[in-house]
Design a protein around this motif. Sequence first.
Motif, mmCIF file in Angstrom:
data_model
loop_
_atom_site.group_PDB
_atom_site.id
_atom_site.type_symbol
_atom_site.label_atom_id
_atom_site.label_comp_id
_atom_site.label_asym_id
_atom_site.label_seq_id
_atom_site.Cartn_x
_atom_site.Cartn_y
_atom_site.Cartn_z
ATOM 1 N N HIS A 233 0.808 -1.212 0.000
ATOM 2 C CA HIS A 233 0.000 0.000 0.000
ATOM 3 C C HIS A 233 0.848 1.271 0.000
ATOM 4 O O HIS A 233 0.412 2.309 -0.459
ATOM 5 C CB HIS A 233 -0.934 0.014 1.221
ATOM 6 N N GLN A 234 2.054 1.205 0.567
ATOM 7 C CA GLN A 234 2.876 2.395 0.717
ATOM 8 C C GLN A 234 3.901 2.568 -0.400
ATOM 9 O O GLN A 234 4.736 3.447 -0.328
ATOM 10 C CB GLN A 234 3.605 2.352 2.077
ATOM 11 N N SER A 235 3.851 1.714 -1.412
ATOM 12 C CA SER A 235 4.831 1.820 -2.492
ATOM 13 C C SER A 235 4.743 3.173 -3.183
ATOM 14 O O SER A 235 3.655 3.672 -3.463
ATOM 15 C CB SER A 235 4.595 0.709 -3.527
ATOM 16 N N ALA A 236 5.900 3.737 -3.450
ATOM 17 C CA ALA A 236 5.923 5.018 -4.140
ATOM 18 C C ALA A 236 5.464 4.827 -5.581
ATOM 19 O O ALA A 236 5.799 3.850 -6.235
ATOM 20 C CB ALA A 236 7.336 5.597 -4.114
ATOM 21 N N SER A 237 4.674 5.758 -6.065
ATOM 22 C CA SER A 237 4.275 5.778 -7.466
ATOM 23 C C SER A 237 4.845 7.031 -8.099
ATOM 24 O O SER A 237 4.948 8.076 -7.456
ATOM 25 C CB SER A 237 2.747 5.738 -7.610
ATOM 26 N N VAL A 238 5.238 6.922 -9.346
ATOM 27 C CA VAL A 238 5.878 8.030 -10.045
ATOM 28 C C VAL A 238 5.169 8.250 -11.373
ATOM 29 O O VAL A 238 4.984 7.300 -12.146
ATOM 30 C CB VAL A 238 7.375 7.757 -10.289
ATOM 31 N N PHE A 239 4.787 9.494 -11.649
ATOM 32 C CA PHE A 239 4.187 9.840 -12.934
ATOM 33 C C PHE A 239 5.258 10.466 -13.809
ATOM 34 O O PHE A 239 5.854 11.488 -13.462
ATOM 35 C CB PHE A 239 3.016 10.808 -12.730
ATOM 36 N N LEU A 240 5.512 9.847 -14.960
ATOM 37 C CA LEU A 240 6.573 10.300 -15.851
ATOM 38 C C LEU A 240 6.228 9.896 -17.274
ATOM 39 O O LEU A 240 5.748 8.786 -17.515
ATOM 40 C CB LEU A 240 7.917 9.674 -15.430
ATOM 41 N N ASN A 241 6.439 10.814 -18.214
ATOM 42 C CA ASN A 241 6.213 10.552 -19.640
ATOM 43 C C ASN A 241 4.779 10.112 -19.935
ATOM 44 O O ASN A 241 4.532 9.314 -20.842
ATOM 45 C CB ASN A 241 7.189 9.494 -20.158
ATOM 46 N N GLY A 242 3.822 10.599 -19.146
ATOM 47 C CA GLY A 242 2.424 10.281 -19.383
ATOM 48 C C GLY A 242 1.965 8.960 -18.797
ATOM 49 O O GLY A 242 0.828 8.538 -19.052
ATOM 50 N N TYR A 243 2.821 8.288 -18.005
ATOM 51 C CA TYR A 243 2.487 6.987 -17.432
ATOM 52 C C TYR A 243 2.691 7.001 -15.919
ATOM 53 O O TYR A 243 3.614 7.651 -15.412
ATOM 54 C CB TYR A 243 3.352 5.884 -18.042
#
Length: 398
Positions: A233-243
Amino acid sequence: MPNPADRSPPSEEGCTSTLVRCSSSGAVTAAERLTDDFIVEILSRVPTKSLCRFKCVSKHWLSLTTDRKHCKKLPQTLVGVFYSRPSGDGFKESFVQFTSATPRFGSPICTSLAFLPNHRRAILLDGCNGLLLVLWCPNAQGPECYYVVCNPATEKWVALPDPKQVNKEDVLHLGLSFDPDVSSHFHVFAFLKEKDGCEWDPYWSGVEVYSSETGTWVYKDNCWNGDIMLANHQSASVFLNGYMHLHAFHREPYRCLAVVDTKGETATHFRVPGGIYQGFIQKSQGCLHYANFQRTEGTAVIRFVVYVLKDYGSKEWTLKHSSATSYIFGKNLAYLHPHFEWIMIHPDCNLIFFTVGHGIWCYNMDRRQVELIPGTEYCMGPYLPYVPLYSELPSLHE
């Protein structure tokens, strides 16, 4: 090198100041003859990393860069970190905390989220390019909770409608995506866990994506046919290049990044460098970075490593930094593991932040130095690095 937990806090020239500085420089006498408007006009035309250095010219220049009336003109860099402070009284005390990158000058944004009604009942979920995603429960006596996207720099916010398919309890992970260089609209990803799945086997069944442009949620089935498991649940998410990129595991098994677009339709995955524990991903200096611990083959030496994905198309990782953990922590990694947590990689500099027990620590990859950030003794994630956005967005309101 001694263990970070045994060290005294650094001086004023320590890590907290380093949050906004990529290097130090002396005062420039000629600068004293420039008017404030002229200085701001010059600083507005330099890259973000150069602005970090120019903040060090003088206290006056630093104060100009944090003045709200000038912020819209200047490229923005990290102003601090949002995180939570443990409370035994539930929502009776504020969960949202903030550590400023320039504590002596204060913060140019509303760090308490006081612009939200009953803001003490807001829980941090995610952040992206100046926006925060929080779970907001406005009524202390009622069960109603809403997802809210807000901008602390402009104090504008909007409450989202509930997802269509499932209850909030069935959401495995939430992610916020926003790129002001591409669009003034944001998206929220709600990854849904399988109904028959167990807590320790969090495979996801699909994703609902909210668009601020349409004001609606759209559901899409799992694009990987059950082969991908989100890390936790705590995993980092990264928005990059539209994804949107999320830490995940493949059934084979191997560690990977799960990648999905803002429509929840185009999805793929690719491997990440291995490691002893779950790694950490974040965007820094325009590229995707991955940090983890690796054991040196044939030895008992454990190293802290950072990789960078310079060519996104090739999906090939390049080793950027490697250092023995004993040099950084001064103790065996097995001892540190229950107390260690990733926080962030500085968006403009080679600095990485983590917790060891109580407090936030900063490791300078260039200088190979680690220091404690004062005033962060009691904290818990998620940790959301914040770069302010002063643009007005049509989807956010007073």
